[in-house]
Structures are given as C-alpha cells and as structure tokens.
Design an enzyme around this catalytic site. Structure first.
Site, PDB file in Angstrom:
ATOM      1  CG  ASP A  80     -42.520  39.218 -22.153  1.00 41.69           C
ATOM      2  OD1 ASP A  80     -43.509  38.671 -21.637  1.00 41.69           O
ATOM      3  OD2 ASP A  80     -41.379  39.139 -21.644  1.00 41.69           O
ATOM      4  CD  GLU A 142     -42.213  34.628 -17.954  1.00 40.77           C
ATOM      5  OE1 GLU A 142     -42.018  33.624 -17.234  1.00 40.77           O
ATOM      6  OE2 GLU A 142     -41.783  34.722 -19.123  1.00 40.77           O
TER       7      GLU A 142
END
Length: 387
Positions: A80, A142
C-alpha cells in the site's frame, strides 16, 4: 540486471492505485498489486498463497515460497501507499517518470520499489538449489492499520518455523536498521457543559479541562524521557506530539466538547499497552476533578518498539554486504510483527525515507543495482548450499 524489465515492473506497480488510509475517502484495496506480484513469482517457480484480510474487502496478503525446510529467509514489504497531494506533483503519481537519474511515482521508494529489486535478485538463482526456503511476503495496510501484518499471525504464518531470518525492505538508503521506535496514535474527547459565557457557573468548559489534560500529558512525557533513554537514536528519548485539537463553536458559548489527537513514540524497553494504561489512569484523575467525561480512543493500535541483537547472524551478514554498520531510526515498520513470530529481523532497502509521504516521491537509480547485489548476497548466504 535487466534494466528494462526492472523499469517495466516498477512502472506496473506504481500504475496500480493501492492507497490505505484511516479516511474512507482515500482507503482502497491492494488486491490488484497482490495478483500482479503473484503472477511474477509463479513464473519464477514460487508456490503462492493469497490470503484475504478478514473484514477488509479487496485487501490481502501474499506468501510466496521457493524451497522446502526450515530456517529460511523472508523478504517482506507492504503493497500500500499513503494518500497523495493531488495537484502538487510535477508528474502523474501513477505514471513512473524517469528523470534526473530518479524514478518518480507514488510508492516508488515507499515501498513498491523493493519488489522489483527482490525479483531481480531472485532471477540470479533461477537454476539454483535452495537448501532453505526463500519466502516473499507482501502485506496490506502498513500505512494505516497494520491489518495485514496482524493478519499474518492470525493466519498462522511461521507456525512451523519455516522462516528464521527476515528483511523488511523499507527505504533505508541501503543501511541495515537493527532498531526503531514504536508508535501509537490516540484521540482524547472531553465532554463538559455548554452555557452563556457571561457566567462560568452556567457550564463546564471542556477546553479548560483539555488544558489540564495536556499539562498532565506533558508531565507524563517528561517523566518518560527522564526514565527511558537510548543513545542509539538521534532523539534518544520517547516523544509525544500533540497533533491537532478541536473544540467549541462560538466565542460567547462555554465550550462543551473538545477533542485532541496525539502520538507517542516509545523506545525499546517500553510497551504501548503500558503507556496507554498509564494515560488512562492520569486522565481519570482530571476527569474526576473537573467533573467532565473523558474518553480515550485508539486511532491506530500501534507498532511496538523494535530492536534486534546487533551480534545476530542476520545483522552481521547485512553489515558485511552493505559495508555499513547497523543503525537506529525513529520511524516504525512491520519488523516487530515478524520478530514476534520468532524470526531474526532487520530493516533494509533502497531509497530514502526522506522522499516518502510527499509529492514527487522518487527512488534514486544509483541505489538499485547495489540493492540487488545486497539482496542477492543475503539469498546466497541463507538459502543456497555453501560449498
């Protein structure tokens, strides 16, 4: 290194939006990135598992392994990115731009760039026999909730001890990182009583109560900094930052509601849960004294402080390959999640954290070939039979 193939892979990953955020306006899935990585790794003879993250639509982790046995090496990264500042980029954030010996693009350095590096290193061992497994981890979220890393433990990763060593490929400028601070993010909400400002007795000012709470937290911060110190960090003490505050609605009304958000970055030897409990106890005293309601909400469950033994086999091998001593950083990563699964862990990757989370994010091209050499060296050291 096949420079054209590396560039194509990085361009493909950058092209796929995979923003994760606490804000529903920004938050999106990473599943297309996961499927892209899965295809590349299957072509390199990896067994691939795609594991959905419960409660998060279109989000998943990937576990890909080559070789059998126990004691293998993990190359880990998140798929991400943070949100982007629309209109502030000099180029399209989702189009990889080659300029000034840099690759520009959202996630180019934090940290989609690590995956083409790992793939290029793996390709050097196309015909090699793996004595220990090589495992690629790709996670979700994350940059927001850490739901991907938390899911790994729930999904039973490393229950059989197949992994002994792990490298988290965050951008470190190719310096091995053996220690970093933790982080937790909290919101305090105080409810008092509104009233006409001409007579303070008509209400109970939540903003004034917040002033007392902040004073109490600043005292707590001072106590923590006197108690906990680690000279390995540039800022050797834990920090607490008051990030934003909102309260009231008009100058002539007693403020009935006030909210404040803050973060706390602990150093090794501290516990997020213990810090949170201590804060609850302190604000309860203020709430009783001021006769207000104070709620503490965890915005981000947090990352625990991380420290690996500098004399560990993994850290020593990385220092030798990088020709650089291991260091400590203030930002947090997924490293403690892997360490808690019984894996020796360090943080090491190409690019600079200084370029992350801002417009015109880039990875310096001069970092790429050395990064591939270092990752290749680690694969050779921990996965390939030594003659």
């Amino acid at each position: 290194m096949n420079e054209k193939l590396f560039t194509q892979r990085l361009a493909e990953l950058v092209k796929i939006p995979s923003v994760s955020s606490h804000s529903a306006q920004w938050d999106m899935g990473n599943i297309k990135v996961i499927h892209t990585l899965a295809g590349w790794l299957e072509a390199l003879q990896f067994d691939v598992q795609i594991l959905p993250v419960d409660g998060h639509e279109n989000k998943a982790n990937l576990i890909a392994s080559r070789g059998k046995g126990k004691g293998g090496l993990v190359l880990a990264g998140h798929t991400d990115t943070v949100p982007y500042d629309e209109g502030r980029w000099q180029s399209d954030p989702f189009v990889l731009t080659d300029s000034n010996e840099r690759f520009y693009g959202l996630g180019a350095t934090d940290m989609k760039g690590f995956f083409p590096v790992a793939l290029a290193a793996i390709e050097r061992f196309e015909k090699a026999e793996f004595q220990q497994p090589l495992i690629i981890l790709a996670t979700a979220d994350e940059e927001s909730s850490m739901s991907g890393a938390n899911a790994l433990a729930a999904q039973g990763f490393n229950e059989q001890g197949q992994a002994r060593y792990a490298v988290v490929g965050e951008p470190t400028g190719l310096k091995p990182i053996y220690m970093h601070k933790g982080i937790m993010m909290e919101e305090l909400r105080i409810t008092g009583q509104s009233g006409h400002s001409s007579n303070p007795a008509l209400g109970n000012n939540a903003m004034e109560a917040m002033h007392e709470v902040m004073s109490e937290l600043m005292l707590f911060r001072q106590e923590l900094q006197e108690r906990y110190q680690n000279p390995g960090f540039a800022v050797p003490t834990p920090t607490m930052n008051f990030g934003c505050i909102h309260g009231g609605d008009n100058p002539n009304r007693i403020c009935a509601d006030c909210a404040m958000q803050f973060d706390l970055r602990a150093i090794p030897g501290m516990s997020n849960d213990e810090m949170r409990q201590a804060i609850k106890e302190r604000i309860a005293i203020v709430a009783q004294r001021r006769q207000v309601t104070i709620e503490l909400e965890t915005l981000f469950g947090g990352v625990e402080p991380f420290a690996e033994d500098r004399s560990s086999e993994l850290v020593k091998a990385a220092e030798q390959l990088c020709q650089h001593d291991s260091e400590a950083v203030a930002y947090a990563t997924e490293a403690p999640f892997l360490q808690q699964l019984g894996i020796e862990t360090l943080v090491l990757g190409p690019g600079s954290i200084d370029q992350a989370h801002q417009p015109d994010e880039f990875i310096a091209q001069e970092q790429i070939a050395p990064a591939i050499d270092i990752i290749s060296g680690l694969i050779n050291r921990f996965c390939i039979p030594q003659k």
